[in-house]
Design a protein around this motif. Structure first.
Motif, PDB file in Angstrom:
ATOM      1  N   ALA A  29     -17.682 -16.044  21.847  1.00 58.80           N
ATOM      2  CA  ALA A  29     -16.959 -15.436  20.728  1.00 58.80           C
ATOM      3  C   ALA A  29     -17.729 -14.256  20.137  1.00 58.80           C
ATOM      4  N   PHE A  30     -19.048 -14.379  20.053  1.00 60.05           N
ATOM      5  CA  PHE A  30     -19.830 -13.259  19.518  1.00 60.05           C
ATOM      6  C   PHE A  30     -19.756 -12.058  20.454  1.00 60.05           C
ATOM      7  N   GLY A  31     -19.761 -12.316  21.764  1.00 57.76           N
ATOM      8  CA  GLY A  31     -19.576 -11.229  22.715  1.00 57.76           C
ATOM      9  C   GLY A  31     -18.232 -10.555  22.526  1.00 57.76           C
ATOM     10  N   VAL A  32     -17.204 -11.349  22.268  1.00 60.84           N
ATOM     11  CA  VAL A  32     -15.870 -10.798  22.009  1.00 60.84           C
ATOM     12  C   VAL A  32     -15.880  -9.903  20.773  1.00 60.84           C
ATOM     13  N   VAL A  33     -16.574 -10.334  19.713  1.00 57.99           N
ATOM     14  CA  VAL A  33     -16.650  -9.543  18.487  1.00 57.99           C
ATOM     15  C   VAL A  33     -17.311  -8.190  18.751  1.00 57.99           C
ATOM     16  N   HIS A  37     -15.382  -4.507  18.194  1.00 60.99           N
ATOM     17  CA  HIS A  37     -15.911  -3.430  17.358  1.00 60.99           C
ATOM     18  C   HIS A  37     -16.134  -2.153  18.164  1.00 60.99           C
ATOM     19  N   ALA A  38     -16.442  -2.312  19.449  1.00 59.79           N
ATOM     20  CA  ALA A  38     -16.718  -1.137  20.284  1.00 59.79           C
ATOM     21  C   ALA A  38     -15.490  -0.652  21.042  1.00 59.79           C
ATOM     22  N   GLN A  39     -14.359  -1.354  20.910  1.00 58.77           N
ATOM     23  CA  GLN A  39     -13.130  -1.006  21.619  1.00 58.77           C
ATOM     24  C   GLN A  39     -13.346  -0.974  23.138  1.00 58.77           C
ATOM     25  N   VAL A  40     -14.027  -2.002  23.632  1.00 54.51           N
ATOM     26  CA  VAL A  40     -14.146  -2.197  25.070  1.00 54.51           C
ATOM     27  C   VAL A  40     -13.582  -3.572  25.394  1.00 54.51           C
ATOM     28  N   TYR A  41     -13.554  -3.936  26.651  1.00 53.22           N
ATOM     29  CA  TYR A  41     -12.942  -5.197  27.039  1.00 53.22           C
ATOM     30  C   TYR A  41     -13.625  -5.717  28.294  1.00 53.22           C
ATOM     31  N   THR A  42     -13.168  -6.844  28.771  1.00 53.57           N
ATOM     32  CA  THR A  42     -13.753  -7.451  29.955  1.00 53.57           C
ATOM     33  C   THR A  42     -12.638  -7.863  30.901  1.00 53.57           C
ATOM     34  N   GLY A  43     -12.950  -8.653  31.902  1.00 52.95           N
ATOM     35  CA  GLY A  43     -11.935  -9.091  32.836  1.00 52.95           C
ATOM     36  C   GLY A  43     -11.322 -10.419  32.422  1.00 52.95           C
ATOM     37  N   GLY A  44     -10.521 -10.984  33.317  1.00 52.46           N
ATOM     38  CA  GLY A  44      -9.922 -12.281  33.067  1.00 52.46           C
ATOM     39  C   GLY A  44      -8.925 -12.252  31.924  1.00 52.46           C
ATOM     40  N   LEU A  45      -8.544 -13.438  31.472  1.00 52.36           N
ATOM     41  CA  LEU A  45      -7.574 -13.527  30.389  1.00 52.36           C
ATOM     42  C   LEU A  45      -8.162 -13.075  29.057  1.00 52.36           C
ATOM     43  N   ALA A  46      -9.480 -13.168  28.906  1.00 50.31           N
ATOM     44  CA  ALA A  46     -10.111 -12.631  27.700  1.00 50.31           C
ATOM     45  C   ALA A  46      -9.914 -11.118  27.640  1.00 50.31           C
ATOM     46  N   GLY A  47     -10.120 -10.458  28.770  1.00 49.93           N
ATOM     47  CA  GLY A  47      -9.904  -9.017  28.818  1.00 49.93           C
ATOM     48  C   GLY A  47      -8.452  -8.651  28.595  1.00 49.93           C
ATOM     49  N   LEU A  48      -7.554  -9.432  29.197  1.00 47.07           N
ATOM     50  CA  LEU A  48      -6.128  -9.193  28.984  1.00 47.07           C
ATOM     51  C   LEU A  48      -5.774  -9.347  27.508  1.00 47.07           C
ATOM     52  N   TRP A  58      -2.066  -7.391  17.536  1.00 49.42           N
ATOM     53  CA  TRP A  58      -2.030  -8.846  17.373  1.00 49.42           C
ATOM     54  C   TRP A  58      -3.440  -9.410  17.476  1.00 49.42           C
ATOM     55  N   SER A  59      -3.641 -10.596  16.935  1.00 49.16           N
ATOM     56  CA  SER A  59      -4.961 -11.215  16.901  1.00 49.16           C
ATOM     57  C   SER A  59      -5.400 -11.682  18.286  1.00 49.16           C
ATOM     58  N   PHE A  60      -6.637 -11.330  18.663  1.00 44.99           N
ATOM     59  CA  PHE A  60      -7.181 -11.783  19.945  1.00 44.99           C
ATOM     60  C   PHE A  60      -7.148 -13.302  20.061  1.00 44.99           C
ATOM     61  N   GLY A  61      -7.581 -13.997  18.996  1.00 47.36           N
ATOM     62  CA  GLY A  61      -7.669 -15.449  19.068  1.00 47.36           C
ATOM     63  C   GLY A  61      -6.343 -16.097  19.400  1.00 47.36           C
ATOM     64  N   LEU A  62      -5.278 -15.659  18.760  1.00 43.56           N
ATOM     65  CA  LEU A  62      -3.955 -16.224  19.018  1.00 43.56           C
ATOM     66  C   LEU A  62      -3.475 -15.888  20.419  1.00 43.56           C
ATOM     67  N   ILE A  63      -3.676 -14.649  20.835  1.00 45.08           N
ATOM     68  CA  ILE A  63      -3.262 -14.239  22.181  1.00 45.08           C
ATOM     69  C   ILE A  63      -4.014 -15.048  23.234  1.00 45.08           C
ATOM     70  N   SER A  98     -13.821 -16.460  17.241  1.00 43.97           N
ATOM     71  CA  SER A  98     -13.635 -15.010  17.296  1.00 43.97           C
ATOM     72  C   SER A  98     -12.911 -14.505  16.059  1.00 43.97           C
ATOM     73  N   ARG A  99     -11.980 -15.306  15.549  1.00 40.61           N
ATOM     74  CA  ARG A  99     -11.273 -14.929  14.316  1.00 40.61           C
ATOM     75  C   ARG A  99     -12.212 -14.982  13.123  1.00 40.61           C
ATOM     76  N   LEU A 100     -12.992 -16.051  13.015  1.00 39.77           N
ATOM     77  CA  LEU A 100     -13.914 -16.200  11.887  1.00 39.77           C
ATOM     78  C   LEU A 100     -15.018 -15.161  11.919  1.00 39.77           C
ATOM     79  N   PHE A 101     -15.572 -14.909  13.107  1.00 38.30           N
ATOM     80  CA  PHE A 101     -16.697 -13.980  13.218  1.00 38.30           C
ATOM     81  C   PHE A 101     -16.297 -12.570  12.800  1.00 38.30           C
ATOM     82  N   THR A 102     -15.044 -12.175  13.096  1.00 39.48           N
ATOM     83  CA  THR A 102     -14.610 -10.837  12.686  1.00 39.48           C
ATOM     84  C   THR A 102     -14.532 -10.720  11.167  1.00 39.48           C
ATOM     85  N   GLN A 103     -14.400 -11.863  10.478  1.00 37.20           N
ATOM     86  CA  GLN A 103     -14.384 -11.866   9.017  1.00 37.20           C
ATOM     87  C   GLN A 103     -15.797 -11.952   8.442  1.00 37.20           C
TER      88      GLN A 103
END
Length: 206
Positions: A29-33, A37-48, A58-63, A98-103
């Motif tokens: 989750a911290f990696g996602v945060v 913030h940097a507007q980059v992404y990764t592979g897999g469903l996390a990247g999607l 839309w919120s990453f966590g919900l998606i 990921s939702r909490l960390f962004t807050q």
């Protein structure tokens, strides 16, 4: 085949599993945060999920939670109830964290290249935590773990190929420089998994 006495001695306790789930999902989750913030992404469903957030707001966590739902059927059929329950817990925790960390965390500035490398490193390390305690992060990792358990293909190699498809989709959402930086992070993440999560290297069971 590992002797029963050794297998029993190395079997993870439920407390160890809980610790691994919490530590692994917090790292992911911290990696996602960092990526958000940097507007980059990764592979897999996390990247999607990240790409969908960038495109829609839309919120990453919900998606991330929703897109993983269909894969639990495969997980149950191929990997068993225990793996499925742990993976469901891991995906849920990543979505929540990921939702909490962004807050809780904010950055005035973060270099995208640093975020990509550091975020990929954290996510890779977190996924190894989960893999070694018989859990995944949903989606492609379920397939990757299944293929590695069947000795068909290493998890890291499969995920690298799968990630290529998702990474390529980023050209339709983000500037090409952000896509190239994202590719760097995906390579870092998958090298960590491929070099540190090999059959026979770790004999822990759950």
């Amino acid at each position: 085949m590992i002797p029963k006495t050794i297998r029993d001695a190395q079997q993870h306790s439920w407390l160890e599993d809980i610790h691994a789930l919490l530590a692994g999902t917090m790292l992911v989750a911290f990696g996602v945060v960092l990526y958000l913030h940097a507007q980059v992404y990764t592979g897999g469903l996390a990247g999607l999920s990240l790409l969908i957030e960038y495109a829609t707001g839309w919120s990453f966590g919900l998606i991330f939670f929703c897109v993983n739902i269909p894969f639990y059927i495969l997980s149950f059929m191929r990997m068993g109830l225990q793996f499925t329950v742990k993976t469901f817990a891991a995906v849920s925790l990543i979505s929540i964290f990921s939702r909490l960390f962004t807050q809780w965390i904010d950055f005035d500035f973060i270099n995208p290249i640093f975020a990509s490398i550091a975020g990929g490193t954290m996510m890779g390390a977190g996924m190894i935590f989960l893999f070694r305690h018989r859990a995944g992060v949903g989606g492609s990792s379920i397939l990757a773990q299944f293929l590695q358990d069947k000795k068909i293909m290493r998890a890291g190699y499969f995920m690298l190929g799968f990630d290529t498809i998702i990474i390529s989709s980023g050209f339709f959402v983000l500037p090409w420089k952000q896509v190239l930086i994202s590719i760097l992070g995906a390579i870092v993440l998958n090298i960590i998994i491929a070099t540190n999560h090999k059959p026979g290297r770790y004999a822990g069971f759950s």
